[in-house]
Design a protein around this motif. Structure first.
Motif, PDB file in Angstrom:
ATOM      1  N   MET A   1       0.823  -1.217   0.000  1.00  0.00           N
ATOM      2  CA  MET A   1       0.000   0.000   0.000  1.00  0.00           C
ATOM      3  C   MET A   1       0.858   1.269   0.000  1.00  0.00           C
ATOM      4  SD  MET A   1      -2.703   1.847   0.230  1.00  0.00           S
ATOM      5  CE  MET A   1      -4.030   0.632   0.191  1.00  0.00           C
ATOM      6  N   ILE A   2       1.882   1.272   0.885  1.00  0.00           N
ATOM      7  CA  ILE A   2       2.771   2.436   0.933  1.00  0.00           C
ATOM      8  C   ILE A   2       4.217   1.954   0.874  1.00  0.00           C
ATOM      9  CG2 ILE A   2       3.541   4.431   2.301  1.00  0.00           C
ATOM     10  CD1 ILE A   2       0.831   4.445   3.667  1.00  0.00           C
ATOM     11  N   SER A   3       4.950   2.521  -0.061  1.00  0.00           N
ATOM     12  CA  SER A   3       6.363   2.188  -0.147  1.00  0.00           C
ATOM     13  C   SER A   3       7.171   3.480  -0.104  1.00  0.00           C
ATOM     14  CB  SER A   3       6.624   1.422  -1.449  1.00  0.00           C
ATOM     15  OG  SER A   3       7.975   1.080  -1.512  1.00  0.00           O
ATOM     16  N   ILE A   4       7.981   3.575   0.923  1.00  0.00           N
ATOM     17  CA  ILE A   4       8.788   4.767   1.142  1.00  0.00           C
ATOM     18  C   ILE A   4      10.231   4.361   0.955  1.00  0.00           C
ATOM     19  CG2 ILE A   4       9.519   6.414   2.935  1.00  0.00           C
ATOM     20  CD1 ILE A   4       6.690   6.142   4.097  1.00  0.00           C
ATOM     21  N   GLN A   5      10.884   4.928  -0.050  1.00  0.00           N
ATOM     22  CA  GLN A   5      12.226   4.470  -0.401  1.00  0.00           C
ATOM     23  C   GLN A   5      13.234   5.605  -0.290  1.00  0.00           C
ATOM     24  OE1 GLN A   5      11.630   2.732  -4.292  1.00  0.00           O
ATOM     25  NE2 GLN A   5       9.964   1.429  -3.550  1.00  0.00           N
ATOM     26  N   ASP A   6      14.088   5.495   0.692  1.00  0.00           N
ATOM     27  CA  ASP A   6      15.185   6.454   0.889  1.00  0.00           C
ATOM     28  C   ASP A   6      14.679   7.894   0.891  1.00  0.00           C
ATOM     29  OD1 ASP A   6      17.837   7.010   1.394  1.00  0.00           O
ATOM     30  OD2 ASP A   6      18.354   7.210  -0.720  1.00  0.00           O
ATOM     31  N   VAL A   7      13.603   8.103   1.647  1.00  0.00           N
ATOM     32  CA  VAL A   7      12.945   9.411   1.629  1.00  0.00           C
ATOM     33  C   VAL A   7      13.539  10.376   2.658  1.00  0.00           C
ATOM     34  CG1 VAL A   7      10.799  10.564   2.319  1.00  0.00           C
ATOM     35  CG2 VAL A   7      10.743   8.768   0.592  1.00  0.00           C
ATOM     36  N   LEU A  21      13.324  14.736   7.809  1.00  0.00           N
ATOM     37  CA  LEU A  21      13.350  13.277   7.641  1.00  0.00           C
ATOM     38  C   LEU A  21      14.656  12.907   6.943  1.00  0.00           C
ATOM     39  CD1 LEU A  21       9.715  12.552   6.366  1.00  0.00           C
ATOM     40  CD2 LEU A  21      10.627  11.984   8.632  1.00  0.00           C
ATOM     41  N   LYS A  22      15.282  11.833   7.431  1.00  0.00           N
ATOM     42  CA  LYS A  22      16.597  11.454   6.900  1.00  0.00           C
ATOM     43  C   LYS A  22      16.595  10.030   6.356  1.00  0.00           C
ATOM     44  CE  LYS A  22      18.483  14.084  10.787  1.00  0.00           C
ATOM     45  NZ  LYS A  22      19.041  13.934  12.134  1.00  0.00           N
ATOM     46  N   HIS A  23      16.585   9.899   5.059  1.00  0.00           N
ATOM     47  CA  HIS A  23      16.778   8.604   4.379  1.00  0.00           C
ATOM     48  C   HIS A  23      15.977   7.461   5.011  1.00  0.00           C
ATOM     49  CE1 HIS A  23      19.940  10.371   1.983  1.00  0.00           C
ATOM     50  NE2 HIS A  23      20.436  10.907   3.085  1.00  0.00           N
ATOM     51  N   ASN A  24      14.675   7.594   4.977  1.00  0.00           N
ATOM     52  CA  ASN A  24      13.845   6.563   5.601  1.00  0.00           C
ATOM     53  C   ASN A  24      13.290   5.570   4.580  1.00  0.00           C
ATOM     54  OD1 ASN A  24      13.573   7.293   8.541  1.00  0.00           O
ATOM     55  ND2 ASN A  24      13.140   9.259   7.564  1.00  0.00           N
ATOM     56  N   ASN A  25      13.211   4.328   5.025  1.00  0.00           N
ATOM     57  CA  ASN A  25      12.595   3.268   4.217  1.00  0.00           C
ATOM     58  C   ASN A  25      11.501   2.596   5.031  1.00  0.00           C
ATOM     59  OD1 ASN A  25      14.361   2.901   1.676  1.00  0.00           O
ATOM     60  ND2 ASN A  25      15.823   3.092   3.376  1.00  0.00           N
ATOM     61  N   VAL A  26      10.306   2.538   4.463  1.00  0.00           N
ATOM     62  CA  VAL A  26       9.200   1.849   5.133  1.00  0.00           C
ATOM     63  C   VAL A  26       8.312   1.210   4.074  1.00  0.00           C
ATOM     64  CG1 VAL A  26       7.334   2.051   6.828  1.00  0.00           C
ATOM     65  CG2 VAL A  26       9.056   3.855   6.707  1.00  0.00           C
ATOM     66  N   HIS A  27       7.809   0.030   4.404  1.00  0.00           N
ATOM     67  CA  HIS A  27       6.807  -0.584   3.537  1.00  0.00           C
ATOM     68  C   HIS A  27       5.611  -0.950   4.396  1.00  0.00           C
ATOM     69  CE1 HIS A  27       9.500  -0.766   0.120  1.00  0.00           C
ATOM     70  NE2 HIS A  27      10.439  -0.939   1.044  1.00  0.00           N
ATOM     71  N   ILE A  28       4.472  -0.431   4.027  1.00  0.00           N
ATOM     72  CA  ILE A  28       3.254  -0.720   4.777  1.00  0.00           C
ATOM     73  C   ILE A  28       2.322  -1.501   3.874  1.00  0.00           C
ATOM     74  CG2 ILE A  28       1.237   0.312   5.895  1.00  0.00           C
ATOM     75  CD1 ILE A  28       3.101   2.634   6.754  1.00  0.00           C
ATOM     76  N   LYS A  29       1.914  -2.660   4.367  1.00  0.00           N
ATOM     77  CA  LYS A  29       1.087  -3.550   3.545  1.00  0.00           C
ATOM     78  C   LYS A  29      -0.375  -3.173   3.643  1.00  0.00           C
ATOM     79  CE  LYS A  29       3.763  -7.812   3.850  1.00  0.00           C
ATOM     80  NZ  LYS A  29       4.142  -8.042   5.249  1.00  0.00           N
ATOM     81  N   ASN A  30      -1.095  -3.563   2.625  1.00  0.00           N
ATOM     82  CA  ASN A  30      -2.542  -3.459   2.634  1.00  0.00           C
ATOM     83  C   ASN A  30      -3.119  -4.033   3.921  1.00  0.00           C
ATOM     84  OD1 ASN A  30      -4.641  -2.606   1.054  1.00  0.00           O
ATOM     85  ND2 ASN A  30      -3.955  -3.855  -0.688  1.00  0.00           N
ATOM     86  N   GLY A  31      -4.003  -3.323   4.583  1.00  0.00           N
ATOM     87  CA  GLY A  31      -4.690  -3.860   5.745  1.00  0.00           C
ATOM     88  C   GLY A  31      -3.961  -3.692   7.064  1.00  0.00           C
ATOM     89  N   GLU A  32      -2.795  -3.077   7.049  1.00  0.00           N
ATOM     90  CA  GLU A  32      -2.088  -2.867   8.318  1.00  0.00           C
ATOM     91  C   GLU A  32      -2.686  -1.691   9.101  1.00  0.00           C
ATOM     92  OE1 GLU A  32       2.330  -4.246   8.806  1.00  0.00           O
ATOM     93  OE2 GLU A  32       2.262  -2.914   7.075  1.00  0.00           O
TER      94      GLU A  32
END
Ligand code: ADP
Ligand code: ADP
Length: 232
Positions: A1-7, A21-32
């Motif tokens: 659902m959300i992909s944050i790459q080196d943001v 914000l400093k170089h953040n990576n996050v992946h949030i799946k559908n339904g979380e």
């Protein structure tokens, strides 16, 4: 659902560049159901704003619901916000001169939904957030908890798969805060809506199934709970 790459998000101040914000990576799946926590000024709201396309990262990729937010022009980004994301804020942000029903119908009207369809949808949404009969009231006539329910109904109007909430319980007492969190939890479980909230509320941490901790613009902890999300 959300992909944050080196943001990263940089604000240019007179004193120089400031990395919110400093170089953040996050992946949030559908339904979380994700809670973003951390000290004041650590970048939580900024991260949420980037997820919702309210602002763009200085560097890095934001992909939300399959959409590369960096690649949208201003107009496309507005449409993205209106149709793909439901926003909920600490101070409700309802329009005071409009009734509850009009507030909820705003995005539907802007999207040229037929009138009878709007009426039907608003009625259903009022039921969903347990505010039946309050259609013609003005926000100032409602309690804080009720106003936040209106805000949630408004956020749901376009049937988004994602709700972003910034301190949704921040202005509420414990009881009303719990009710709002239970409503969000129900939407998450029953409607499979992905929910991301920024919060200081320990109760919120309990209903979320994942807690992302930010400090000084960096994700310092990302903790998933097991299936036992209702356990103490
Ligand atoms: P949080 O939500 O964790 O309290 P924010 O994301 O609101 O933190 O802010 C992170 C940091 O970025 C803070 O130091 C804040 O002052 C700064 N900041 C946020 N927005 C802006 C802006 N538009 N211009 C300059 N600095 C900003
Ligand atoms: P909250 O944390 O309650 O969501 P904030 O004070 O973090 O509220 O931010 C509210 C708005 O003000 C956000 O849009 C944020 O980007 C902006 N903002 C925050 N800090 C600054 C700042 N130092 N300079 C300019 N704008 C800021």
């Amino acid at each position: 659902m959300i992909s944050i790459q080196d943001v990263s998000k940089v604000y240019s101040l007179e004193s120089g560049d400031f990395f919110a914000l400093k170089h953040n990576n996050v992946h949030i799946k559908n339904g979380e159901f994700v809670a973003i926590m951390g000290p004041s000024g650590s970048g939580k709201s900024t991260l949420l704003q980037l997820m919702g396309g309210l602002d763009l990262p200085t560097t890095g990729e934001m992909i939300v619901d399959g959409v590369h937010l960096n690649k949208l022009n201003e107009k496309e980004r507005t449409l993205f916000r209106r149709t793909k994301v439901g926003f909920v804020f600490q101070n409700y942000q309802l329009l005071p001169m409009m009734t509850v029903a009009e507030n909820i119908a705003l995005a539907l009207s802007a999207n040229k939904t037929p009138k009878d369809e709007i009426l039907h949808r608003v009625k259903q949404l009022m039921k969903d957030v347990n505010l039946e009969g309050k259609e013609s009231q003005f926000p100032s006539q409602l309690s804080g908890g009720q106003q936040q329910r209106v805000a949630i109904a408004r956020a749901l109007a376009m049937k988004p798969q994602l709700i972003l909430a910034d301190e949704p319980t921040g202005n509420l007492d414990q009881k009303n805060g719990t009710d709002i969190l239970q409503l969000l939890s129900k939407l998450n479980k029953e409607e499979k809506i992905t929910i991301v909230i920024v919060t200081h509320d320990e109760q919120a941490a309990k209903v979320a199934d994942r807690i992302i901790l930010i400090s000084d613009g960096e994700i310092v902890q990302d903790r998933r709970k097991g299936v036992a999300r209702n356990e103490p």
